[in-house]
Design an enzyme around this catalytic site. Structure first.
Site, mmCIF file in Angstrom:
data_model
loop_
_atom_site.group_PDB
_atom_site.id
_atom_site.type_symbol
_atom_site.label_atom_id
_atom_site.label_comp_id
_atom_site.label_asym_id
_atom_site.label_seq_id
_atom_site.Cartn_x
_atom_site.Cartn_y
_atom_site.Cartn_z
ATOM 1 N N ILE A 66 -17.174 -43.489 16.312
ATOM 2 C CA ILE A 66 -16.105 -42.698 16.798
ATOM 3 C C ILE A 66 -15.870 -41.425 16.523
ATOM 4 O O ILE A 66 -16.349 -40.942 15.243
ATOM 5 C CB ILE A 66 -14.597 -43.562 16.584
ATOM 6 C CG1 ILE A 66 -13.622 -43.129 17.432
ATOM 7 C CG2 ILE A 66 -14.399 -43.717 15.354
ATOM 8 C CD1 ILE A 66 -12.349 -43.986 17.390
ATOM 9 N N CYS A 67 -15.476 -40.641 17.328
ATOM 10 C CA CYS A 67 -15.335 -39.214 17.209
ATOM 11 C C CYS A 67 -16.268 -38.339 16.884
ATOM 12 O O CYS A 67 -17.453 -38.395 17.730
ATOM 13 C CB CYS A 67 -14.183 -39.117 15.970
ATOM 14 S SG CYS A 67 -13.406 -37.499 15.879
ATOM 15 N N ALA A 68 -16.872 -37.893 15.974
ATOM 16 C CA ALA A 68 -17.762 -37.230 15.388
ATOM 17 C C ALA A 68 -18.929 -38.025 14.755
ATOM 18 O O ALA A 68 -20.085 -37.402 14.762
ATOM 19 C CB ALA A 68 -17.564 -36.229 14.376
#
Length: 185
Positions: free
Chosen positions: A101-103
C-alpha cells in the site's frame, strides 16, 4: 488458519500497518508483525510498535501472504533490504499473496514482479512498466495494491477476502460498521 507476515521498517505509516493487522486478526487470520532489525520499530509519526518477530527468523513457508505498509522513509527502507525484496519475489513466484500500500509498491517494482500488472499506489510514485490505475484497491492475480492511509481498511478487507472468502469479509464489514457507513454516505 491463514497466516500473514507484515514487515515494518523505520518510518512506516502507522495507519497502514496497524489497521491491516487489526482487520486480519478480527478475521481470525494469524498476522505476525516483523521488524527488519529489532522488535521495536518507530513509525513515521513517532508511534513505536512492538513486533512479533525479526526478519532474520522468518521462514516463508509459514505464511500465505506478505504485506508491506507504506510511509516514508519506511517504504524506502523496505525496498533497500535485500532479504525483504527476495522474500517478496519468493512469495510471488509461489503464488502467495503479495500486498503493498501507498509507497510500498516500490518494493514490488524492485522485486521485478509488476511488469504488465495492474497496480495502484500513492499518487506520484514512480513505478516500472505496469498498468497503473487510480482505484482504492487494485488486484492482479496474487498482487494486491492500494493508494494510502484513507484506503487501508479496503486494502485489509481485500487481503482477508483472498484468504478467507467474501462471506467472512461481509460479516467483518457488518461487525465493524463498514456496511453501515457505505450505505449511509
Amino acid at each position: 488458519m491463514s497466516s500473514v507476515i507484515l514487515f515494518l521498517a523505520e518510518g512506516f505509516e502507522e495507519i497502514e500497518a496497524i489497521t491491516v493487522v487489526d482487520v486480519l486478526r478480527r478475521a481470525d487470520i494469524k498476522c505476525d508483525i516483523c521488524g527488519l532489525n529489532s522488535i521495536t520499530v518507530k513509525g513515521s509519526h513517532g508511534i513505536e510498535v512492538n513486533c512479533d518477530k525479526i526478519l532474520g527468523n522468518i521462514v516463508d513457508s509459514e505464511y500465505d501472504a506478505v504485506v508491506l505498509p507504506g510511509g516514508m522513509p519506511g517504504a524506502k527502507n523496505l525496498r533497500e533490504n535485500s532479504k525483504v525484496v527476495d522474500l517478496v519475489s519468493s512469495f510471488y513466484k509461489q503464488g502467495k499473496i503479495v500486498a503493498a500500500i501507498c509507497a510500498a509498491p516500490m518494493v514490488l517494482d524492485r522485486a521485478g514482479i509488476i511488469k504488465g500488472k495492474t497496480i495502484t499506489s500513492y499518487p506520484g510514485l514512480e513505478l516500472g512498466e505496469c498498468n497503473y490505475i487510480e482505484q482504492i484497491v487494485a488486484e492482479d492475480g496474487n498482487i494486491i495494491t492500494s493508494r494510502g492511509p484513507a484506503t487501508t481498511i479496503y486494502f485489509a478487507m481485500k487481503i482477508a477476502e483472498k484468504l478467507e472468502g467474501i462471506q467472512k469479509v461481509d460479516e467483518l464489514k457488518s461487525e465493524m460498521m463498514l456496511t453501515f457507513l457505505e450505505n449511509n454516505i
